[in-house]
Enzyme design. Structure first.
Site, PDB file in Angstrom:
ATOM      1  N   ASP A 293       0.863  -1.166   0.000  1.00  0.00           N
ATOM      2  CA  ASP A 293       0.000   0.000   0.000  1.00  0.00           C
ATOM      3  C   ASP A 293       0.906   1.224   0.000  1.00  0.00           C
ATOM      4  O   ASP A 293       2.079   1.155   0.382  1.00  0.00           O
ATOM      5  CB  ASP A 293      -0.900  -0.016   1.244  1.00  0.00           C
ATOM      6  CG  ASP A 293      -1.782   1.217   1.345  1.00  0.00           C
ATOM      7  OD1 ASP A 293      -2.457   1.544   0.352  1.00  0.00           O
ATOM      8  OD2 ASP A 293      -1.775   1.856   2.410  1.00  0.00           O
TER       9      ASP A 293
ATOM     10  N   ASP B 185      -0.269   5.083   0.692  1.00  0.00           N
ATOM     11  CA  ASP B 185      -0.561   6.172   1.622  1.00  0.00           C
ATOM     12  C   ASP B 185      -0.565   5.694   3.069  1.00  0.00           C
ATOM     13  O   ASP B 185      -1.204   4.696   3.409  1.00  0.00           O
ATOM     14  CB  ASP B 185      -1.911   6.796   1.275  1.00  0.00           C
ATOM     15  CG  ASP B 185      -1.899   7.405  -0.124  1.00  0.00           C
ATOM     16  OD1 ASP B 185      -0.960   8.155  -0.421  1.00  0.00           O
ATOM     17  OD2 ASP B 185      -2.810   7.110  -0.917  1.00  0.00           O
TER      18      ASP B 185
ATOM     19  N   ASP C 195      -1.499  -0.042   6.144  1.00  0.00           N
ATOM     20  CA  ASP C 195      -1.839   0.620   7.407  1.00  0.00           C
ATOM     21  C   ASP C 195      -3.327   0.595   7.709  1.00  0.00           C
ATOM     22  O   ASP C 195      -3.744   0.956   8.808  1.00  0.00           O
ATOM     23  CB  ASP C 195      -1.424   2.100   7.335  1.00  0.00           C
ATOM     24  CG  ASP C 195      -2.357   2.874   6.411  1.00  0.00           C
ATOM     25  OD1 ASP C 195      -3.165   3.693   6.906  1.00  0.00           O
ATOM     26  OD2 ASP C 195      -2.321   2.640   5.196  1.00  0.00           O
TER      27      ASP C 195
END
Length: 220
Positions: free
Chosen positions: A7, A9, A182
């Site tokens: 991922d 961001d 996250d």
């Protein structure tokens, strides 16, 4: 062969490039602060809470791309990269990527943020393959609409499997697979890989990771 998915961001970056792009355009007076800033913050809070309507958000995020010629957008993006993105690269991001590259794993960034914003970020991070939400284009200009399935939640699995199929691969092509994220929004894809890893996770993902014995790491 092994697969490493990242991922972007708040994982490889210490902030959100989608949110920062809109804020950058506001700072450049391309977008009206009074109209756009509160809406941008509202969408970001919805994303973090896991309640984001991705189509509503993409309508908000992609329309500004259709209002300006590509040359101007490219110029703004170059400045955006230097001012906003380079400082957000997580301190441990490059080492993690390099570890997987040295092991000759297939490395892919997979992100809900659109490819116009994220393609140069992937290049800077040294990852050749990017799966992102695709803005629709006609004659080299953006239309303000999305092309295909947004790369978000279950859509990340759909888009990844489409990409694998285009490259004559399947999940069975890989002895092991990692996904670093996250966000609670990435739980569908995290559950698909053999090695899900929570990176500086939100509270929901951290709780899920610890209950299931997934590694929880920090790149900050």
């Amino acid at each position: 062969m092994k697969l490493a998915l990242f991922d972007l961001d708040n994982t490889l970056l210490t902030g959100d490039s989608d949110f920062q792009w809109a804020q950058f355009l506001i700072e450049q007076k391309v977008l009206d602060r009074e109209v756009y800033e509160a809406r941008n913050i509202e969408f970001y809070e919805q994303y973090k809470a896991g309640t984001l309507d991705i189509h509503e958000f993409l309508d908000f995020q992609l329309k500004p791309l259709a209002r300006h010629p590509r040359e101007q957008l490219d110029a703004w993006r170059s400045e955006f990269m230097q001012k906003k993105i380079i400082p957000l690269i997580a301190p441990g991001a490059r080492d993690l990527i390099e570890k997987h590259k040295l092991e000759r794993n297939l490395c892919i960034i997979i992100t809900a943020t659109n490819s116009f914003v994220t393609a140069p970020i992937a290049r800077v991070l040294g990852i050749d393959h990017l799966i992102a939400t695709e803005p629709e284009q006609k004659n080299g200009q953006f239309t303000g609409k999305v092309s295909g399935v947004p790369c978000f939640r279950e859509g990340k699995i759909t888009r990844l499997e489409q990409w694998l199929d285009e490259h004559n691969l399947t999940w069975l092509s890989f002895l092991e697979s990692w996904f670093y994220s996250d966000s609670l929004n990435d739980l569908p894809l995290l559950k698909k890989v053999t090695h899900p890893v929570a990176v500086d996770p939100d509270a929901t993902l951290e709780g899920h990771a610890r209950r299931n014995g997934w590694p929880v790491i920090s790149l900050r």
